[in-house]
Design a protein around this motif. Structure first.
Motif, mmCIF file in Angstrom:
data_model
loop_
_atom_site.group_PDB
_atom_site.id
_atom_site.type_symbol
_atom_site.label_atom_id
_atom_site.label_comp_id
_atom_site.label_asym_id
_atom_site.label_seq_id
_atom_site.Cartn_x
_atom_site.Cartn_y
_atom_site.Cartn_z
ATOM 1 N N THR A 40 0.620 -1.069 0.038
ATOM 2 C CA THR A 40 0.039 0.008 -0.078
ATOM 3 C C THR A 40 0.839 1.145 0.028
ATOM 4 N N HIS A 41 2.053 1.340 0.327
ATOM 5 C CA HIS A 41 2.934 2.134 0.443
ATOM 6 C C HIS A 41 4.506 1.570 0.547
ATOM 7 N N VAL A 101 -1.509 -0.469 6.910
ATOM 8 C CA VAL A 101 -0.806 -0.546 5.784
ATOM 9 C C VAL A 101 -0.047 -2.005 5.413
ATOM 10 N N THR A 102 0.266 -2.229 4.348
ATOM 11 C CA THR A 102 1.073 -3.380 3.942
ATOM 12 C C THR A 102 2.485 -2.651 3.453
ATOM 13 N N ARG A 123 2.014 -6.655 7.306
ATOM 14 C CA ARG A 123 0.712 -5.801 7.527
ATOM 15 C C ARG A 123 0.564 -5.334 9.079
#
Length: 596
Positions: free
Chosen positions: A9-10, A24-25, A79
């Motif tokens: 995700t980032h 977030v992952t 995560r």
């Protein structure tokens, strides 16, 4: 099979305080692991940065248990929740230093053997051969990555800028014809045509001129080129150049475009403001003042011709050199009287390696000159020398007397070395200069003949064409080099667009009719079908990025470079090939060759 979607995700350089409380992952490499006897901290790294992960044995016992197994350079996906770092624990050296990720889930995607050198710290210097052998790990350390990013940025700017200037990006062949262009070709045997060879291009020189004959008007290419030559720190056997050609323009037009391009590259890639237009110096002026056609203009210590003064001395070494056609030149080191005799002896040894016979020196002290050779100069002559060199008390004069080329080369190298030793070079100063009025021909003493100073397609200066037969070494070329801080970063010229003149140049270079037809017949034929006036330049991309990133090693800016012996330590290349392949090519290896 993976337990969860490892798509990020980032990146590891992206999270900030505004991301706190987000799930977030992240995916990347384990940079460092720290076990604090309860909490485990992992620095997770990708090319965008580092994010600190925290594993809590109470809040996330399952992921904490897996974190205990992790080792450097393992690839993991995690995560978790973005949380602020505890008060006083922020790391101001990291862009992500205000936050950390409390990991809820972790998956080990790939394990790593113990690396041959630490990857986590690119500031630790290691043997270059080892780093080249494991280049993929060296790149992962970060420093090379940062330089490759600058290289990418420069290439994007080049493409956009030249496209806006009306240039077409055109790819030219890699398999070409062997033609004399100043260095040895890399040859490729043909299986379909046994006994015949292609040559890898030293440059796209003939192709880009043919594109002008084709009417394409403005061409560019970020081209890979190959030269089988002796290497040094700023050379590679395969290199990249920004190749350009234009029709119906004069050198001033091209110089204006190049100055605009370089100004944009330096501002965009390094936030450096470059002043245009660039200075221009003639080739004779460069040799006279700096001893080199690629002068470093960031410091003084210009060379002075001391022939007339030396002629009036009684110093036999100088007088003998003058009688034998040598020259006497020197430069002044301001405040250099503090250079010790031991250091002077080291400088003498330094220049002797360049072939000169000695290094003379004089120090300005108490209104006169002192040294072992001062007695050969009268008081009047010493004062003349002081005025010529603009010497003041505490200055040091170095003088070399030898063959002109050796004298200039030695003084050039000595001048640069002293500037480095005394901290006179500002690494954040960028001095561009166009060097013009090169000789069209140079004399090859070993082969007792003239040869092209650049290449045989360079147009002679219009005023000097009449001397091609009678006095060829007097003929100036319509060539130009762009030099930056002592590095030649580009070379170009007005091309010959007249068939008769091109043939005359070839003949002056002692190319027989048979050689002409075999090597350049196709090109002379093309010139005869209406060729526009055209000119061009090739900028060395590798060398340009080398200067932008402030490294003196060209290998630092190439993803997978060769060593100074043209070897690829990672691929173990060049290497032997199967006998069956040689048979297909109808090639036999001399049995006397010893294989390493």
């Amino acid at each position: 099979m993976t337990l969860f979607d490892y798509r990020r995700t980032h990146t590891c350089g992206q999270l900030r305080e505004e991301n706190v409380n987000q799930m977030v992952t992240l995916s990347g490499w384990v940079n460092r692991r720290r076990d604090h006897g309860g909490l485990i901290f992992i620095d997770l790294r990708d090319r965008f940065g580092i994010t600190q992960l925290v594993f809590d044995p109470v809040k996330t016992p399952q992921s904490h248990g897996q974190a205990e197994k992790l080792r450097s350079e393992w690839v993991v996906s995690v995560r978790g929740m973005v949380i602020p770092r505890r008060e006083g624990m922020a790391n101001l050296n990291l862009s992500t230093g205000a936050i950390e990720v409390l990991v809820d889930q972790i998956e080990i995607l790939s394990r790593s053997k113990n690396p041959p050198f630490p990857v986590c710290d690119d500031k630790i210097d290691f043997n270059e051969e080892r780093r080249l052998q494991y280049r993929y790990l060296d790149i992962r350390r970060g420093d090379v990555t940062n330089k490759l990013i600058v290289r990418h940025q420069a290439m994007q700017i080049i493409r956009n800028f030249l496209s806006q200037e009306g240039f077409l990006e055109i790819t030219t062949p890699i398999l070409g014809k062997s033609t004399p262009e100043g260095a040895r070709d890399y040859l490729v045997p043909s299986r379909i045509h046994p006994g015949n060879f292609y040559a890898l291009p030293q440059s796209p020189q003939l192709f880009k001129q043919l594109l002008m004959i084709s009417g394409l008007d403005r061409y560019f290419q970020i081209a890979t080129c190959f030269r089988d030559e002796d290497l040094r720190a700023d050379r590679q056997p395969e290199f990249t150049q920004i190749d350009m050609e234009m029709s119906f323009v004069i050198p001033d037009d091209l110089m204006h475009i190049i100055e605009g391009l370089l100004k944009l590259i330096f501002k965009s890639c390094a936030n450096i403001d470059v002043t245009t237009p660039f200075r221009r110096l003639s080739h004779p002026t460069c040799l006279a003042k700096y001893g080199s056609d690629r002068p470093d203009l960031r410091f003084g210590m210009e060379l002075h011709d001391l022939n007339a003064i030396a002629q009036k001395s009684t110093f036999s070494v100088f007088l003998d050199q003058l009688r034998e056609g040598g020259i006497v030149k020197g430069f002044c080191v301001k405040g250099g009287a503090d250079i010790s005799r031991k250091q002077i002896d080291e400088y003498t040894t330094f220049v002797s390696r360049l072939g000169v016979k000695g290094l003379a020196w004089m120090k300005h002290q108490d209104s006169s000159l002192t040294s072992s050779i001062a007695k050969f100069f009268s008081e009047e002559l010493q004062q003349e020398l002081i005025r010529e060199m603009d010497m003041e008390g505490g200055d040091l004069l170095f003088i070399i007397a030898d063959h002109p080329s050796r004298t200039n080369q030695a003084l050039d190298h000595l001048r640069r070395k002293i500037a480095r030793d005394r901290g006179l070079i500002d690494p954040n100063r960028y001095e561009f200069v166009w060097v013009t009025d090169f000789p069209l021909f140079s004399w090859n003493a070993e082969e007792n003949k003239i040869e092209s100073e650049h290449h045989p397609f360079t147009s002679p200066h219009p005023e000097d064409i009449a001397f091609i037969d009678s006095d060829p070494l007097r003929v100036r070329s319509s060539g130009y080099d762009i030099v930056l801080n002592g590095y030649e970063i580009g070379s170009g010229s007005q091309r010959i667009h007249n068939t008769e003149l091109q043939q005359k140049i070839f003949e002056r270079l002692d190319l027989s009719a048979e050689d002409l037809q075999a090597k350049f017949g196709f090109f002379l034929e093309a010139l005869s079908y209406g060729t526009p006036p055209h000119l061009g330049i090739a900028l060395g991309l590798d060398r340009l990025v080398m200067i932008l990133t402030q490294t003196e090693n060209i290998r630092d800016v190439i993803a997978f470079p060769k060593t100074q012996k043209a070897s690829d330590l990672m691929l173990e290349s060049p290497s032997r090939v199967a006998e069956a392949q040689l048979k297909e090519l109808e090639i036999q290896i001399d049995p006397k060759i010893s294989w390493n």
